[in-house]
Structure formats: C-alpha cells, structure tokens
Design a protein around this motif. Sequence first.
Motif, short mmCIF file in Angstrom:
data_model
loop_
_atom_site.label_atom_id
_atom_site.label_comp_id
_atom_site.label_asym_id
_atom_site.label_seq_id
_atom_site.Cartn_x
_atom_site.Cartn_y
_atom_site.Cartn_z
N UNK A 269 32.49 46.62 29.91
CA UNK A 269 33.68 45.80 30.07
C UNK A 269 34.27 45.99 31.45
N UNK A 270 34.19 47.20 31.98
CA UNK A 270 34.75 47.44 33.30
C UNK A 270 33.71 47.03 34.32
N UNK A 271 34.03 46.04 35.11
CA UNK A 271 33.03 45.50 36.03
C UNK A 271 33.07 46.24 37.36
N UNK A 272 34.26 46.27 37.99
CA UNK A 272 34.31 46.93 39.29
C UNK A 272 35.74 47.34 39.59
N UNK A 273 35.90 48.14 40.64
CA UNK A 273 37.24 48.58 40.99
C UNK A 273 37.50 48.31 42.46
N UNK A 274 38.77 48.13 42.75
CA UNK A 274 39.18 47.95 44.14
C UNK A 274 40.24 48.98 44.41
N UNK A 275 40.00 49.86 45.38
CA UNK A 275 41.06 50.84 45.63
C UNK A 275 41.59 50.65 47.02
N UNK A 276 42.82 50.93 47.20
CA UNK A 276 43.39 50.75 48.53
C UNK A 276 44.85 51.13 48.59
N UNK A 277 45.47 51.17 47.41
CA UNK A 277 46.88 51.52 47.45
C UNK A 277 47.05 53.00 47.24
N UNK A 278 48.18 53.52 47.77
CA UNK A 278 48.42 54.96 47.63
C UNK A 278 49.21 55.29 46.38
N UNK A 279 49.72 54.27 45.75
CA UNK A 279 50.57 54.55 44.59
C UNK A 279 50.36 53.48 43.54
N UNK A 280 51.19 53.49 42.49
CA UNK A 280 50.97 52.53 41.41
C UNK A 280 51.06 51.10 41.92
N UNK A 281 50.24 50.25 41.30
CA UNK A 281 50.22 48.85 41.71
C UNK A 281 51.18 48.11 40.80
N UNK A 282 52.32 47.72 41.35
CA UNK A 282 53.36 47.15 40.50
C UNK A 282 53.14 45.69 40.18
N UNK A 283 52.42 44.99 41.03
CA UNK A 283 52.21 43.58 40.75
C UNK A 283 50.81 43.19 41.13
N UNK A 284 50.26 42.27 40.37
CA UNK A 284 48.88 41.86 40.57
C UNK A 284 48.82 40.39 40.15
N UNK A 285 48.43 39.54 41.08
CA UNK A 285 48.36 38.14 40.69
C UNK A 285 47.32 37.41 41.51
N UNK A 286 46.57 36.53 40.87
CA UNK A 286 45.63 35.72 41.62
C UNK A 286 46.36 34.56 42.26
N UNK A 287 45.82 34.10 43.39
CA UNK A 287 46.43 32.95 44.03
C UNK A 287 46.14 31.73 43.16
N UNK A 288 47.18 30.98 42.78
CA UNK A 288 46.92 29.85 41.87
C UNK A 288 46.00 28.79 42.43
N UNK A 289 45.89 28.71 43.78
CA UNK A 289 45.00 27.71 44.36
C UNK A 289 43.63 28.28 44.68
N UNK A 290 43.57 29.58 44.95
CA UNK A 290 42.30 30.21 45.30
C UNK A 290 42.12 31.40 44.37
N UNK A 291 41.57 31.18 43.19
CA UNK A 291 41.51 32.29 42.23
C UNK A 291 40.66 33.46 42.67
N UNK A 292 39.86 33.28 43.72
CA UNK A 292 39.05 34.41 44.14
C UNK A 292 39.85 35.42 44.94
N UNK A 293 41.01 35.01 45.38
CA UNK A 293 41.84 35.93 46.15
C UNK A 293 43.03 36.33 45.33
N UNK A 294 43.36 37.62 45.37
CA UNK A 294 44.52 38.05 44.60
C UNK A 294 45.41 38.96 45.43
N UNK A 295 46.64 39.02 45.00
CA UNK A 295 47.68 39.76 45.72
C UNK A 295 48.02 41.02 44.93
N UNK A 296 48.09 42.16 45.60
CA UNK A 296 48.55 43.37 44.91
C UNK A 296 49.74 43.92 45.68
#
Lengths: 96, 602
Positions: B356-383
């Motif tokens: 079920x777990x496909x892959x991970x993206x790490x980059x933040x130093x602390x908890x990720x408070x928000x996560x959303x895909x761009x509604x026009x470009x679903x391949x890009x997301x904002x954290x």
Amino acid sequence: MAEVEETLKRIQNQKGVQGIIIVNAEGIPIKTTLDNPTTVQYAGLIHQLVIKARSTVRDMDPQNDLTFLRIRSKKNEIMVAPDKEYFLIVIQNPTD
Amino acid sequence: MEIVYVYTKKRSEFGRQCNFSDRPAELHVDILPDPTLAGNFIERNPCDMPIQCVQEMSEHEVNTERFATETRGINHVEGGWPKDVNPQEMEQTMRYRKKVEKDENYVNTLLQLGSLMEHCIKQNNAIDIYEEYFGEEEDVIEGTEEPPSAKTINVFRDPNEIKRTATSLSWHPDGGRKLAISYSSLEFQHGSKEMSFDSYIWDLENPNKPEMTLKPVSPLVCLEYNPKDSHILVGGCYNGQIAYWDTRKGSQPVEMSTVEHSHRDPVYKVIWLQSKTGTECFSTSTDGQVLWWDIRKMSEPTEKLVLDLSKKGNLDSSLGAISLEFETTMPTKFMVGTEQGMVVSCNRKAKTPGEKIVCTYSGHHGPIYALQRNPFFPKNFLTVGDWTARIWSEDIKESSIMWTKYHMAYLTDGCWSPIRPSVFFTTKTDGTLDVWDFLFKQNDPTLSVKVCDEALYSLRVQDNGRFLACGSHLGTATLLEISSGLSTLQRNEKALATAMFERETKREKILEARHREMRLKERSRSEQGKEEDAKDGDTEENPEDLVAQAEKTFFEIIEAERRKNEEEEQKIQAEMSKVGKEEKEDSEEKEIDEMEVRISFC
C-alpha cells in the motif's frame, strides 16, 4: 403580368432570399414561393403586425405612414413592403 | 335636609276627575348660597378640555363588478376569403388568385413595392449593419490592474469565555454561505475543565451568533462537510473517535465510532471519499494509522493501514500522520503528511498491506501541516511545514522542485487557489496570511496580510476562489475577500504554470541524476578500497562487536594508567626516604590527588 413575374424572379435570385409572399389586404396569400402551411402562418401573423405597426405610426403623427417594416431575428430577416391593398413579404438570410 | 312635599287625597275622592285651578307661586325651598361649603372643594385650575376640529367623514366600501377575462390563443387558419370562395377548394382559390393577379392595381403596386424591396435586399447584402467591429474585447483590463489586496469582511469569534483554537474550517458545499469551524485546544494537557467542547456552524451573514452548535463528546480537531450531501458533516475528535452529524437532526452526533476501534491519538484530518453512496470517509492521526470508515456503520473501520515504512504493520515503528490528501480525480491514490517531515504516497487498491505504501518524499524538518495537490496539475503538490512551503512533483522523490525561503515564524497551513493554478495561500504563527503567486514573484509572497495578533492555525479557500477563511489561536475566524486580480484566471496562466512546473521538474531530475552518478562513483571507489582492506578483517560489522571492542580498549587504558601510577608511587617512596616525611606526605597527597584525577579521567 410578365413584369410582375420578372420582378419577383429578380428578387428571388438575390443572395440569401429564402421566400417571397404576396398578401392582400384581407390576409389572403396571393402568390408565394414557400409551402402552404408556412405561407398561411406568415400571412396571418405578419398581416396583423403590419396593421398594428401602421396604426402606431399614424397615431403618433397622422400625417405619417408606414413605408417599410424590417424584423431582424437571429436566424433571418423578414422584410415587409406595405401598401394600401397588398403586402410584399420577403424572408432573407442576411450576410454573415 | 330632606325636602318633602306631601300630597293627600281623601279615599272617597279617588277616581274623581281632577279639578285643576291656578294659584300663585309658592316658595317651597330657598337654599341660600353658603360660601363655607366651598371649603369642601378644591379649585381646579387649569381645566383640560379636549376639542376636535375635524371634518366629519364616513367610511364606505365599494367593489366593482367582476370583470371576467380569459386568455385565448388564435389559431391561424386560412381566412379572409370572400364568402363565395371556399378555401378548401383548390380550384376556387386558384381562380380567385388569378383574378387578383389580373387586376391592374395589383400590377402597379407590386412593381413599386418590388423595387423598394430590392433596394433593401441589396442593402442587406452589401453591408452587415449589425456588424461588431473588434469582436468581443472583454479583457481590456490590462490598464485597470489594481494592486493585489485582501479585505477583511467579517470576523467570527468563539462565543465561549475560554477561547480555543479554531483548528479546522469547512465551507458549505453549495455556494459556500455557511462555514463549519471546529474548535479544540491542541496544546498538550492545556484543556481546563470549563473548556467547552462545542464546535459551530456559522452563517456568513450573521457573525454575532453561530447558526448551529455541534456537541461532540470530545473537542473536534477536524470537521468536513460532505460534498455530496450538504447536511452531513464528519468530525474527528481529540480523543480519537470519529463522529458524524446531520444538521437536520440536531446538535448531537448521529453516530460515533467505537472507542476500541478508533484512533489512539487526536484525529488530525478526515476527508470524504468519492463513492457511489457518498458515505465513505477516511481519517488519520498521529498514532500512525489511516482508517477508512463508512458512516452508516461506525462501529468498526472498513479498512486499516499502518504507516510503517518497514511494511510490517508495526504500530510502534509507524509514523504519526498530521495531514491527509485525496484528489477525487485519482480515487485510488492518496498521500499522508507525517510528523517526521515525510510525505508518504499510498495506493489504496494494493493487494497486500505492504504494497500500500508506494513511496516517500522527505524534505521538511518538522510535521507537515498541510498537503494538497494542485487542482489544475495533480502531479504537483504543495506541502507546508516547519518554516517553509514546498512544491513537489510526483516523479521526483529526492527533493521538492520549488520552495519558499525560511521564514521567521512557523507555517501552519496552506492551500491552493481553486481558480488560479499558480496562486497558493499560507498562514503563519505570527498571524500573517501570505498569498504567493509564483508566476509573478518567486522570492516573496505577492501579498502579505496581517490578519490578527495571535497565531493563525487553519485556512480554507472557498470554491469560487474569492473568499477565504482563516482560524486563529483564540478561536477567531476571519473572512477575507481577495482582490479580483488574484482570483480570476489570467490569460495564458495555465500554459505558463505548466511550463514553470516542467522546467523545475526537469532541473530537479538533472540534479538527481548527477547525485546518483556521484554516489555511484564514490561507491565504486570505496568498494575498491574495501577489497584491499578486506584482509584486515571486518572491523565494523555489528554494534555489539563495537561495544565489546570499546569496553576492551577502555579497560586496557585503565590498566595501563594504574600500572603507571603504581610505578610512580614506587618512585615517590624512594624519594620520600631521601627528602623527609612532611614533604613526603604533602607530595603524596598531591600525587594521590593527581592520580585520582588521572584515574577519573580514564
């Protein structure tokens, strides 16, 4: 007689003209290039409209009189040339 | 004083007719005015006397006689034919027509009308008099570009005395006239006994009093309207339970999940799923689980996933999750933002829990408070997390493709604008709301608004992109209106944004490739080095071996030191006999101290 025919033919051959109807003062279609039901419908409706338009113009100014009536709609243009006794109705598709 | 006058009549005279006679006036009583009586009365001065000077009028009702009207249509049938002509008969009508055509008046009239008509027809054909020059120019707004701005429209304050943080906001799905806000205190063990558990639904027109109260058993941390049914809301509680409400049924939750099968930590995010029944949702919390629920049966989750990267389903080594992301266009994939700063991308339809777990993206130093895909470009997301906001591309797992600079305050929430693909909003703990437009300016936010003095914790944009609501630490939700420049799609914006994303993704890909190359080179170099050192034996294999090694060396050093001290003592003793006792003692003490220090150093 022949001139009438020629005139009508000339009008019919103009660009965009869809049909011609000649109606008399009582609303009876004398000559037409369209089918009967359409002709009857046009004759009845346009006749009433022209009477109304003419009476409107004359109410405003009794010296005035209706010379021409043009109804432009989305799909075509209906032109009516009225006279005391007869109307000439032409339906044309304006240049787009 | 009684005044009495007695009339007497003899009985024998009853019935007799009366004989009237005149007689002079007699004075019976004479009451003289007595001024002393005036003492019993008080003079009233002035006297109020109402008078009226009005026309006398009367009221009448009038009703006209009813005038009956009827609407009738006219059916045009051939008419107007003279009496002798039967319209059905073709022959007769033809004959009539022919007769008319032979009339001279007819010919003249028609010739004249014909020429008039021809003139107009030709006119029509020559020029289109209704032509619109220059087409439809809507965007002559190049000149009227106003500076971007955000205006506060309304403020909704927590009506309770003890203020709680507005942790989550949800707009009403139809038109966004209502806002559901969940309140709770996220500070650990900060909740006092009098803190109210209620969350409210506000009507935007009335900021004085909430329209409806939701009463859960434990404060709500997150709250969401069902996009399919605008009366249903689901909320995640501080104690880990999930509850759902129907606004038609009242303030109490319709059903709550059972405590044994819920989360063990506050439920930080719950999202509705796209399903035929419209009753499915999933939730996540810092206990490391993602649970799927069907609100018709809340006793048990329909599915469970443990965020354990080692894929063993081990709760102890799982990552705590703070945010969740789900895009309705990709119903089998979802992403989870964790406390450890990683984004885990998962596939719901995998066959084994490990997959079920496909892959991970790490980059933040602390908890990720928000996560959303761009509604026009679903391949890009904002954290959004720690002090930065980052934009990622799904393909690049090593790092984000774009990121903001490190701010002075924590970023607490963020979301994309639903109208403009290049605009997103973030909130910070110093109470500012930033609007970023990366097509306009990349280093700084395009607009930075100080909404309030306390920290902002949550943010939600309405679907039309013009209004957004942000919730603060003291439970104040502010409704802002964004200027039209930031909330209307500009020309070429989609193309420019696509180009920008592609460019950044390409850059990251190139960097990733370079890194990989460098690592490979190093590895191959170290492998060569290892082959040469292989004869020395494996030195660093297990941690246990290392520990044993360290202990051995430690004791060896101590032994060496002790031996040295003993030798020194012997030397001192030899000296002692030469110098004298006192000096000996002093130096002994000193040296004992030194030895002690040295031993303690070992």
